[in-house]
Design an enzyme around this catalytic site. Structure first.
Site, short mmCIF file in Angstrom:
data_model
loop_
_atom_site.label_atom_id
_atom_site.label_comp_id
_atom_site.label_asym_id
_atom_site.label_seq_id
_atom_site.Cartn_x
_atom_site.Cartn_y
_atom_site.Cartn_z
N GLY A 119 -1.67 6.28 -0.47
CA GLY A 119 -2.79 5.35 -0.65
C GLY A 119 -3.09 5.13 -2.14
CD GLU A 153 -7.54 -1.00 9.04
OE1 GLU A 153 -6.73 -1.85 9.41
OE2 GLU A 153 -7.23 0.18 8.82
CB CYS A 184 -6.71 9.67 10.64
SG CYS A 184 -7.07 8.31 11.74
CD GLN A 203 2.55 16.84 10.12
OE1 GLN A 203 2.65 15.91 9.34
NE2 GLN A 203 1.62 17.79 9.98
CD GLU A 257 -9.71 2.91 7.17
OE1 GLU A 257 -10.00 4.13 7.17
OE2 GLU A 257 -10.55 2.01 7.03
P1 NAD Z 1 2.46 8.31 4.62
O1 NAD Z 1 1.51 8.02 3.51
O2 NAD Z 1 3.57 9.24 4.36
O3 NAD Z 1 3.15 6.94 5.09
C1 NAD Z 1 2.40 5.82 5.49
C2 NAD Z 1 3.24 4.57 5.28
O4 NAD Z 1 3.44 4.37 3.89
C3 NAD Z 1 4.63 4.65 5.91
O5 NAD Z 1 4.98 3.39 6.45
C4 NAD Z 1 5.49 4.98 4.72
O6 NAD Z 1 6.84 4.61 4.88
C5 NAD Z 1 4.81 4.18 3.63
N1 NAD Z 1 5.13 4.59 2.27
C6 NAD Z 1 5.51 5.82 1.83
N2 NAD Z 1 5.75 5.78 0.51
C7 NAD Z 1 5.50 4.52 0.09
C8 NAD Z 1 5.55 3.87 -1.17
N3 NAD Z 1 5.92 4.50 -2.29
N4 NAD Z 1 5.21 2.57 -1.23
C9 NAD Z 1 4.81 1.90 -0.12
N5 NAD Z 1 4.77 2.46 1.10
C10 NAD Z 1 5.10 3.76 1.21
O7 NAD Z 1 1.59 8.75 5.88
P2 NAD Z 1 2.12 9.24 7.33
O8 NAD Z 1 2.70 10.60 7.17
O9 NAD Z 1 2.96 8.16 7.96
O10 NAD Z 1 0.77 9.31 8.16
C11 NAD Z 1 -0.04 10.44 8.20
C12 NAD Z 1 -1.28 10.22 7.37
O11 NAD Z 1 -1.93 9.02 7.79
C13 NAD Z 1 -2.32 11.30 7.51
O12 NAD Z 1 -2.84 11.64 6.25
C14 NAD Z 1 -3.40 10.67 8.37
O13 NAD Z 1 -4.68 11.19 8.21
C15 NAD Z 1 -3.33 9.26 7.93
N6 NAD Z 1 -3.91 8.33 8.91
C16 NAD Z 1 -5.10 7.76 8.62
C17 NAD Z 1 -5.70 6.89 9.54
C18 NAD Z 1 -7.00 6.25 9.23
O14 NAD Z 1 -7.30 5.21 9.81
N7 NAD Z 1 -7.82 6.79 8.33
C19 NAD Z 1 -5.06 6.62 10.74
C20 NAD Z 1 -3.83 7.24 11.00
C21 NAD Z 1 -3.26 8.08 10.07
#
Ligand code: NAD
Length: 478
Positions: free
Chosen positions: A230, A459, A281, A328, A247
């Site tokens: 993020g 959202e 999450c 994980q 998010e």
């Molecule tokens: P992640 O950040 O590893 O990946 C999320 C997305 O980002 C994936 O599609 C990934 O390929 C992409 N990504 C990774 N590196 C990137 C880059 N350098 N540039 C652009 N995109 C990139 O997260 P994850 O492991 O897929 O998901 C788990 C996390 O998501 C947990 O921290 C969880 O809390 C969070 N989550 C939050 C919500 C919410 O609404 N707050 C909902 C679901 C999951």
């Protein structure tokens, strides 16, 4: 080898290198082969979305309504089949997966309705004779980057409003779960979505995601995932001065007060902490419990955990499916060890277990005797691991609940109206649950958090318009 599921760019299905989608309940099983997009694919998708925006942004609301409605109808009609795919690629149980699929359909139906409810304002000007109108317009090309833990609901809750409000899209789903995103795009296309309006580029975040982030042609990015990624989205978006929405993670608390109904407390926390393998999450990983009920509660929750069946996600009777993948699982086991090393008492679970097929099965773990300063209570584990923090009273419970950089969801179990009301007002979270699990939300109301959990507009529901449209104020002298 099974058929290759291709990327969808500019109205064409485009092949390329394939990646197997592995079932975490049975790592010998390939759910399907999915294309791995390249940087060139991502650039072509952005160009296609840029071209399509010229006409789609001016398209009629009846057309948008009909496509979204038909997409929701088809997802609902196929919820068992798509739910099965979801359970096989992500590992949540079949009933959870079918429920998530139905929710995705309802989201499409909701935004089909929203197309017909778009409205602006006409106001008098402070200068007599001049008319002021406030209208909403689409933002442009939006990049949608989604995580693995809600393979259909999260793509749905970003795609549906993006399309409804006249934007065009480049969707990059998580590497681990391309199947559900591919299925939604296939359904949208077969239900009449014009070419270029949605482009699907599956593949690595560091390749496909990075191109989306760096492109000045992408006018907005909606991201769900970890805090680390993020921050990259935020930094890259500031460079090109685009709108973005994040998010991210959570370390959600549930408070259990002395006056709680014990049964409600146990069901609420078992669900919040462990269902969907704790990979939500909004999962509660910190259980903040007052002194008088503490021992009874721990005993009852531990007994409930022992009854939870951990097994293949599609097997009837499974309560908890596998962890999503090896990395994980490694993270979950690492945090279980950290909690032990920090002095937490492992009351139940915490071991990797074998089932009929090779998979990433982990017994849900419950720790007691933990304190707010321990890493297990500060960092997101994102697995079936919860820790109990014993506190003196409601005031201490509230302080501990809010003592976190995150602020997504926060829960309380109590029969006291006074404490419930005070908590609703004073919990530092975007979503508050009273006598309900922190996970499990409606699709027609805003979703999102505070502090490090979220950034930008909410959202879902009508609040989605804040992100997926931009406001224009016009002054007219007739
Ligand atoms: P992640 O950040 O590893 O990946 C999320 C997305 O980002 C994936 O599609 C990934 O390929 C992409 N990504 C990774 N590196 C990137 C880059 N350098 N540039 C652009 N995109 C990139 O997260 P994850 O492991 O897929 O998901 C788990 C996390 O998501 C947990 O921290 C969880 O809390 C969070 N989550 C939050 C919500 C919410 O609404 N707050 C909902 C679901 C999951």
């Amino acid at each position: 080898m099974s058929e290759l599921h291709k990327n969808y760019i500019g109205g064409e299905w485009v092949g390329g290198d394939a990646r197997p989608n592995i079932n975490p309940s049975n790592t010998n099983e390939v759910v399907g082969e999915y294309a791995q997009g390249t940087a060139a694919d991502a650039k072509a998708a952005i160009d296609a979305a840029t071209d399509a925006f010229k006409t789609w942004s001016l398209s009629g609301i009846q057309q948008r309504h009909d496509i979204l409605k038909a997409t929701g109808d088809e997802i609902l009609a196929r919820k068992e089949e798509i739910g099965r795919l979801l359970a096989r690629e992500e590992g949540k149980t079949l009933p959870e997966a079918i429920g998530e699929t139905a929710r995705a359909a309802q989201i499409f139906h909701f935004f089909a309705g929203e197309t017909l409810r778009m409205a602006g304002e006409i106001l008098p000007s402070v200068r007599p004779g001049i008319e002021v109108t406030v209208t909403r317009e689409p933002v442009g090309v939006v990049g949608l980057i989604t995580p693995w833990n809600f393979p259909i609901a999260i793509p749905a809750w970003k795609l549906a409003p993006a399309i409804a409000y006249g934007n065009t899209v480049v969707l990059k789903p998580a590497d681990l779960v391309p199947g559900c995103a591919w299925t939604i795009v296939d359904i949208l296309v077969r239900n009449g979505l014009p070419k270029g309006v949605v482009n699907l580029v599956m593949g690595r975040g560091s390749v496909v995601g990075q191109v989306i982030l760096e492109s000045p042609k992408v006018n907005a990015v909606s991201f769900t995932g970890s805090v680390g990624t993020g921050k990259k989205v935020a930094e890259a978006s500031i460079q090109v001065m685009r709108k973005f929405q994040l998010e991210m993670g959570g370390k959600n608390p549930t408070i259990v007060l002395d006056d709680a109904d014990l049964k409600v407390a146990v069901e609420t926390t078992a669900n919040s902490a462990f269902f969907s393998t704790g990979q939500r999450c909004t999962a509660s990983s910190r259980l903040i419990v007052t002194e008088q009920i503490h021992d009874k509660f721990v005993e009852a929750l531990a007994a409930r955990i022992k009854d939870l069946v951990v097994d293949d996600s599609i097997k009837q009777g499974t309560h908890i499916g596998p962890v999503v993948d090896q990395s994980q699982l490694d993270q979950d086991l690492k945090y279980i060890q950290i909690a032990k090393d920090e002095g937490g008492t492992l009351v139940v679970g915490g071991d990797r277990i074998e089932r009929e097929n090779p998979g990433f099965f982990l017994q849900p773990a419950l720790f007691t005797g933990t304190t707010p300063d321990m890493r297990i209570n500060k960092e997101e584990v994102f697995g079936p691991v919860a820790s109990v923090i014993k506190v003196k009273d409601y005031e201490e419970a509230l302080a501990v609940a809010n003592d976190t950089p995150f602020g997504l969801a926060s829960g309380i179990v109590t029969t006291s109206l006074k404490h419930a009301s005070h908590f609703r007002r004073n919990a530092e979270a975007g979503m508050v649950m009273v006598n309900l699990p922190t996970a499990g939300v409606d699709y027609h109301v805003p979703f999102g958090g505070r502090k490090a959990s979220s950034y930008g507009p909410r959202e879902q529901g009508k609040y989605a318009a804040e992100f997926f449209t931009t406001v224009k104020t016009s002054y007219t002298q007739p």
